[in-house]
Design an enzyme around this catalytic site. Structure first.
Site, PDB file in Angstrom:
ATOM      1  N   ASP A   9       0.857  -1.193   0.000  1.00  0.00           N
ATOM      2  CA  ASP A   9       0.000   0.000   0.000  1.00  0.00           C
ATOM      3  C   ASP A   9       0.894   1.243   0.000  1.00  0.00           C
ATOM      4  OD1 ASP A   9      -3.171   0.664   1.349  1.00  0.00           O
ATOM      5  OD2 ASP A   9      -1.673   2.218   1.031  1.00  0.00           O
ATOM      6  N   ASP A 104      -3.655   2.330  -5.322  1.00  0.00           N
ATOM      7  CA  ASP A 104      -2.388   2.292  -4.562  1.00  0.00           C
ATOM      8  C   ASP A 104      -2.210   1.041  -3.716  1.00  0.00           C
ATOM      9  OD1 ASP A 104      -3.919   2.735  -2.214  1.00  0.00           O
ATOM     10  OD2 ASP A 104      -2.292   3.929  -1.372  1.00  0.00           O
ATOM     11  N   GLU A 105      -2.996   0.017  -4.006  1.00  0.00           N
ATOM     12  CA  GLU A 105      -2.976  -1.123  -3.100  1.00  0.00           C
ATOM     13  C   GLU A 105      -3.132  -2.436  -3.867  1.00  0.00           C
ATOM     14  OE1 GLU A 105      -6.313  -0.827  -0.455  1.00  0.00           O
ATOM     15  OE2 GLU A 105      -5.987  -2.859   0.316  1.00  0.00           O
TER      16      GLU A 105
HETATM   17  P1  TTP Z   1      -5.227   5.038   1.143  1.00  0.00           P
HETATM   18  O1  TTP Z   1      -4.215   3.986   0.831  1.00  0.00           O
HETATM   19  O2  TTP Z   1      -6.335   4.691   2.059  1.00  0.00           O
HETATM   20  O3  TTP Z   1      -4.494   6.289   1.808  1.00  0.00           O
HETATM   21  P2  TTP Z   1      -3.101   6.938   1.473  1.00  0.00           P
HETATM   22  O4  TTP Z   1      -2.333   6.152   0.473  1.00  0.00           O
HETATM   23  O5  TTP Z   1      -3.317   8.375   1.117  1.00  0.00           O
HETATM   24  O6  TTP Z   1      -2.356   6.907   2.874  1.00  0.00           O
HETATM   25  P3  TTP Z   1      -1.769   5.658   3.675  1.00  0.00           P
HETATM   26  O7  TTP Z   1      -2.019   4.440   2.835  1.00  0.00           O
HETATM   27  O8  TTP Z   1      -0.318   5.954   3.864  1.00  0.00           O
HETATM   28  O9  TTP Z   1      -2.516   5.636   4.957  1.00  0.00           O
HETATM   29  O10 TTP Z   1      -5.862   5.594  -0.182  1.00  0.00           O
HETATM   30  C1  TTP Z   1      -5.106   5.735  -1.373  1.00  0.00           C
HETATM   31  C2  TTP Z   1      -5.541   6.983  -2.115  1.00  0.00           C
HETATM   32  O11 TTP Z   1      -6.928   6.909  -2.415  1.00  0.00           O
HETATM   33  C3  TTP Z   1      -5.337   8.252  -1.339  1.00  0.00           C
HETATM   34  O12 TTP Z   1      -4.037   8.791  -1.496  1.00  0.00           O
HETATM   35  C4  TTP Z   1      -6.426   9.131  -1.872  1.00  0.00           C
HETATM   36  C5  TTP Z   1      -7.517   8.203  -2.313  1.00  0.00           C
HETATM   37  N1  TTP Z   1      -8.620   8.219  -1.330  1.00  0.00           N
HETATM   38  C6  TTP Z   1      -9.711   9.048  -1.560  1.00  0.00           C
HETATM   39  O13 TTP Z   1      -9.756   9.745  -2.573  1.00  0.00           O
HETATM   40  N2  TTP Z   1     -10.705   9.087  -0.627  1.00  0.00           N
HETATM   41  C7  TTP Z   1     -10.679   8.350   0.529  1.00  0.00           C
HETATM   42  O14 TTP Z   1     -11.610   8.435   1.347  1.00  0.00           O
HETATM   43  C8  TTP Z   1      -9.559   7.486   0.746  1.00  0.00           C
HETATM   44  C9  TTP Z   1      -9.479   6.647   1.999  1.00  0.00           C
HETATM   45  C10 TTP Z   1      -8.557   7.455  -0.204  1.00  0.00           C
HETATM   46 MG    MG Z   2      -2.130   4.084   0.707  1.00  0.00          MG
END
Ligand code: TTP
Ligand code: MG
Length: 365
Positions: A9, A104-105
């Site tokens: 992730d 991103d995952e």
């Molecule tokens: P995440 O992987 O949940 O968050 P992140 O990568 O920003 O942070 P981390 O993993 O380090 O905790 O989500 C990936 C992307 O998806 C995030 O950068 C933006 C988008 N996203 C949204 O647009 N809305 C949301 O509610 C969430 C959770 C994520």
């Molecule tokens: Mg993330």
């Protein structure tokens, strides 16, 4: 058989891309989403901004109140999509069993690969290093015997962390954790569990599965199994691979046929190694060339048998080049790829969709 799963992730993904592309944002609280004053919400915030309590899905106006000095940035989805593609391409070097969950995952099943390439931990380290070197972004990873634990593990040392949970450590790893660490347990479910004096994962274990099922239906059964770290869902490849290849852009354009030959051999060797690693073979070979003036040509040929050895790949690619007289101009890039695979594993499983917040579990009632 014991599985080896990696969950990966990206850290503060959208915000990290913005910080990478604009040095002025580096080391600062950055909020990606709607502008304050608008009715927008936060997509994500850099770790510097999270110190102030800013979180995804929060109204941007509230984020502004929490940290007026934060820099608010409008999302650039094209840039995120591009970075995401780069990351998934890196993952595809290590396994054909990749399930993408969002931009991103992803999960990777490396049970088979790790026998040859090194341990699953070694693979996770290489992937994280390649992502950083090639995209300038950091990813956190979890290595575990199943998807559930790998996901919890990737979150454990965020950002830029790697957590390995061997099978014998699974139970201890989660026992003291809050129930919120179980994917699918949100604030509402947490409240319901707290009302039953269940705050930690170990407390769930003390309940009979049948009671949990009575209380929460299917989700109860999931909770019970999750509390013991049990999860036997497979990694289901989101996308059946269509081709596999390698290419090189040269620091100096190639003119001499001997140089072309030599480089083509190096590329053929890389392709054959990748085919070998992924245990796939294909019948169609494509030669790709970009000339010094950026003009591109590709030539393909389909054979009646699968190609796999370096020598065969090289000879066929080179003969395509000769037959079509593709060497009359200076060459900037050479590539070979193989397609029309023998074992398209399960073409039915072709959920090519990458959704923003797709969710792998039944949501609680
Ligand atoms: P995440 O992987 O949940 O968050 P992140 O990568 O920003 O942070 P981390 O993993 O380090 O905790 O989500 C990936 C992307 O998806 C995030 O950068 C933006 C988008 N996203 C949204 O647009 N809305 C949301 O509610 C969430 C959770 C994520
Ligand atoms: Mg993330």
């Amino acid at each position: 058989m014991q599985r080896k799963i990696i969950h990966l992730d990206m850290d503060a993904f959208f915000a990290a891309v913005e910080q990478r592309d604009n040095p002025e944002l580096q080391g600062k609280p950055v909020v990606v989403g709607g502008m304050p004053g608008s009715r927008g919400v936060v997509a994500t915030a850099s770790y510097e901004a999270r110190i102030f309590g800013i979180r995804s899905a929060m109204p941007t106006t509230l984020a502004y109140k929490l940290c007026p000095d934060a820099i608010f940035v409008i999302p650039r989805f094209e840039a995120y999509k591009k970075a995401s593609n780069q990351v998934f391409e890196i993952l595809s070097r290590y396994s054909s069993e990749i399930e993408t969950m969002s931009l991103d995952e992803a999960y990777l099943d490396v049970s088979e690969v790790s026998l040859e390439v090194g341990s699953a931990t070694e693979i996770a380290k290489k992937i994280r290093a390649e992502i950083f070197n090639e995209t300038g972004l950091t990813a956190s990873a979890g290595v575990a015997p199943n998807k559930l634990i790998a996901k919890i593990a990737s979150d454990f040392k965020k950002p830029d962390g790697l957590t390995v949970v061997p099978p014998e450590r699974v139970s201890d790893f989660i026992t003291e954790m809050s129930v919120r660490k179980i994917p699918g347990v949100g604030p509402v479910m947490e409240e319901k569990l707290l009302a039953l004096r269940i705050s930690k994962i170990k407390h769930i274990r003390e309940l009979e599965p049948r009671d949990l099922i009575e209380l929460f239906g299917k989700f109860g059964s999931y909770l019970s199994r999750a509390s013991f770290g049990i999860d036997d869902r497979e990694v289901s490849s989101s996308r059946e691979r269509k081709s596999l290849g390698a290419e090189d852009t040269f620091t100096e354009d190639l003119r001499d046929i001997e140089d072309i030959k030599r480089e083509l051999y190096v590329i053929a060797k890389r392709v054959s190694e990748r085919l070998e690693k992924q245990k796939i073979q294909g019948k169609t070979l494509t030669l790709k060339i970009t000339y010094s003036d950026f003009r591109k040509v590709t030539r393909s040929r389909t054979f009646d048998h699968e190609l796999s050895t370096t020598d065969e790949l090289f000879e066929q690619a080179f003969s395509l080049l000769l037959e079509h007289e593709l060497f009359h101009q200076k060459i900037r890039l050479l590539g070979i790829s193989i397609s029309s695979f023998k074992s398209e594993k399960d073409p039915v499983k072709n959920h090519n969709q990458i959704t923003q917040l797709s969710f792998p579990f039944p949501i609680s009632p």
